[in-house]
Design a protein around this motif. Sequence first.
Motif, mmCIF file in Angstrom:
data_model
loop_
_atom_site.group_PDB
_atom_site.id
_atom_site.type_symbol
_atom_site.label_atom_id
_atom_site.label_comp_id
_atom_site.label_asym_id
_atom_site.label_seq_id
_atom_site.Cartn_x
_atom_site.Cartn_y
_atom_site.Cartn_z
ATOM 1 N N ARG A 35 10.483 -9.421 -3.401
ATOM 2 C CA ARG A 35 10.872 -9.670 -2.268
ATOM 3 C C ARG A 35 9.941 -10.437 -1.348
ATOM 4 O O ARG A 35 10.162 -11.458 -0.689
ATOM 5 C CB ARG A 35 11.093 -8.263 -1.288
ATOM 6 C CG ARG A 35 12.175 -7.468 -1.883
ATOM 7 C CD ARG A 35 12.643 -6.478 -0.717
ATOM 8 N NE ARG A 35 11.741 -5.302 -0.710
ATOM 9 C CZ ARG A 35 11.779 -4.259 -1.484
ATOM 10 N NH1 ARG A 35 12.691 -4.229 -2.225
ATOM 11 N NH2 ARG A 35 10.876 -3.324 -1.171
ATOM 12 N N ARG A 36 8.654 -10.307 -1.685
ATOM 13 C CA ARG A 36 7.567 -11.005 -1.097
ATOM 14 C C ARG A 36 7.711 -12.405 -1.492
ATOM 15 O O ARG A 36 7.523 -13.367 -0.715
ATOM 16 C CB ARG A 36 6.138 -10.411 -1.719
ATOM 17 C CG ARG A 36 5.223 -10.792 -0.755
ATOM 18 C CD ARG A 36 3.652 -10.291 -1.198
ATOM 19 N NE ARG A 36 2.639 -10.889 -0.446
ATOM 20 C CZ ARG A 36 2.343 -10.740 0.480
ATOM 21 N NH1 ARG A 36 3.048 -9.783 1.483
ATOM 22 N NH2 ARG A 36 1.273 -11.584 1.377
ATOM 23 N N GLU A 37 8.066 -13.031 -2.813
ATOM 24 C CA GLU A 37 8.345 -14.330 -3.182
ATOM 25 C C GLU A 37 9.457 -14.849 -2.455
ATOM 26 O O GLU A 37 9.227 -15.917 -1.792
ATOM 27 C CB GLU A 37 8.305 -14.262 -4.686
ATOM 28 C CG GLU A 37 8.411 -15.434 -5.363
ATOM 29 C CD GLU A 37 7.233 -16.244 -5.151
ATOM 30 O OE1 GLU A 37 7.508 -17.439 -4.875
ATOM 31 O OE2 GLU A 37 6.234 -15.649 -4.986
ATOM 32 N N GLU B 89 11.898 -9.276 5.501
ATOM 33 C CA GLU B 89 12.327 -8.090 4.603
ATOM 34 C C GLU B 89 13.189 -7.098 4.782
ATOM 35 O O GLU B 89 13.893 -7.090 3.875
ATOM 36 C CB GLU B 89 10.900 -7.517 3.975
ATOM 37 C CG GLU B 89 11.227 -6.789 2.925
ATOM 38 C CD GLU B 89 9.496 -6.079 2.412
ATOM 39 O OE1 GLU B 89 9.041 -5.950 3.390
ATOM 40 O OE2 GLU B 89 9.573 -5.920 1.198
ATOM 41 N N PRO C 85 9.419 -5.062 -4.530
ATOM 42 C CA PRO C 85 8.355 -5.496 -3.527
ATOM 43 C C PRO C 85 7.709 -6.883 -3.932
ATOM 44 O O PRO C 85 7.721 -7.584 -3.030
ATOM 45 C CB PRO C 85 7.355 -4.261 -3.659
ATOM 46 C CG PRO C 85 7.892 -3.072 -4.126
ATOM 47 C CD PRO C 85 9.130 -3.575 -5.171
ATOM 48 N N GLY D 216 6.514 -10.824 8.232
ATOM 49 C CA GLY D 216 7.114 -10.617 6.877
ATOM 50 C C GLY D 216 8.048 -9.349 6.843
ATOM 51 O O GLY D 216 9.032 -9.473 5.963
ATOM 52 N N GLU D 217 7.761 -8.352 7.589
ATOM 53 C CA GLU D 217 8.629 -7.111 7.431
ATOM 54 C C GLU D 217 9.986 -7.421 8.175
ATOM 55 O O GLU D 217 10.997 -6.904 7.684
ATOM 56 C CB GLU D 217 7.935 -6.021 8.365
ATOM 57 C CG GLU D 217 6.728 -5.408 7.573
ATOM 58 C CD GLU D 217 5.761 -4.518 8.725
ATOM 59 O OE1 GLU D 217 5.284 -3.646 7.982
ATOM 60 O OE2 GLU D 217 5.849 -4.836 9.803
#
Length: 334
Positions: free
Chosen positions: A133-135, A119, A130, A115-116
């Motif tokens: 971005r996660r979505e 991202e 945040p 994920g990082e």
Amino acid sequence: MSEGDTILQVRGLTKHFVARGGLLGRETGRVRAVDGLDLDVRRGETLGLVGESGCGKSTTGRLILRLIEPDEGSVRFEGRDIVAGSQADMRLLRRDMQFVFQDPYASLNPRLSVGEIVEEPLIVHGVGSPGERRERIATTLRRVGIRPELMGRYPHEFSGGQRQRIGIARALVLGPKLIIADEPLSALDVSVQASVMNLMQEIQEEFGISFILIAHDLAAVEHMSHQVAVMYLGRIVEVAPAEELYAAPKHPYTQILLQSVPPLDPHLPRSWPRIEGEVPSPMRPPSGCPFHPRCPARMAVCSVERPPLQALPGGRRVACHLYDAEGSTEAGVN
Ligand code: SF4
């Protein structure tokens, strides 16, 4: 090709690296890695860039994105000259132009979760909150075939094919218009190469992304490319629509390169000439046509005059004196 069809236009791209030797590290010569290269990439299409190891194709990809600074030449992306722009301009353009690296093991930071990793480009470009971005990470991972619930895991917990999918997700997450993929299949098992090729084709169709596919696997390039450009000692020697190039290569070097590929059609001719000699050093490229010491069709003019990349009827361009008359005929028409 009209201007509107071309997303990337490269002219006269040049990079000579200084070679050093001895205890004092004195300059011993210049390696002409890329030596006046021209190419065009059409919007929504894939340009395959092929040639033997050391021909300069990977350096070309890095020069286009200014991961290495060119010595000379222009790179126009959607009409804007990247080489003339500042590094700040380039940072903005990198949203639209992304890179997929050859080695999915080395190119993913082992200390960051998946994920990082995906991202990171969003943070660099200040995209979204945040939560947003996660979505976006979840959507992108899903699109490349990685379950979003695995985004907390680390690269070593994935197979080679999955890591390359994560590399593609990192390139895709900003919604680029052009992706340069440098040997994206060569570190993968044959069994997973086809699925990564299919993924790249699917995202091209879905998002209209243009690709430069740098590869030595000529069969994969044929499968994925609309146009194919053949490089030899830092220059393009032939560029043509993929079907035409593979069915009837014109440049003697292209003919020899393709001789090594098992033909999909067993009725294709197999009587192309065999290659002679070693690849010359890019520190001391031969005079005239750089392929002349190895070319079975060489003529007297070949060791004296460098053939320009000239247009032939049908949209093909070839740098070879064998086609001088044909080229000048078409030049006259234009
Ligand atoms: Fe061969 Fe001459 Fe053509 Fe070069 S220019 S590829 S040496 S025929």
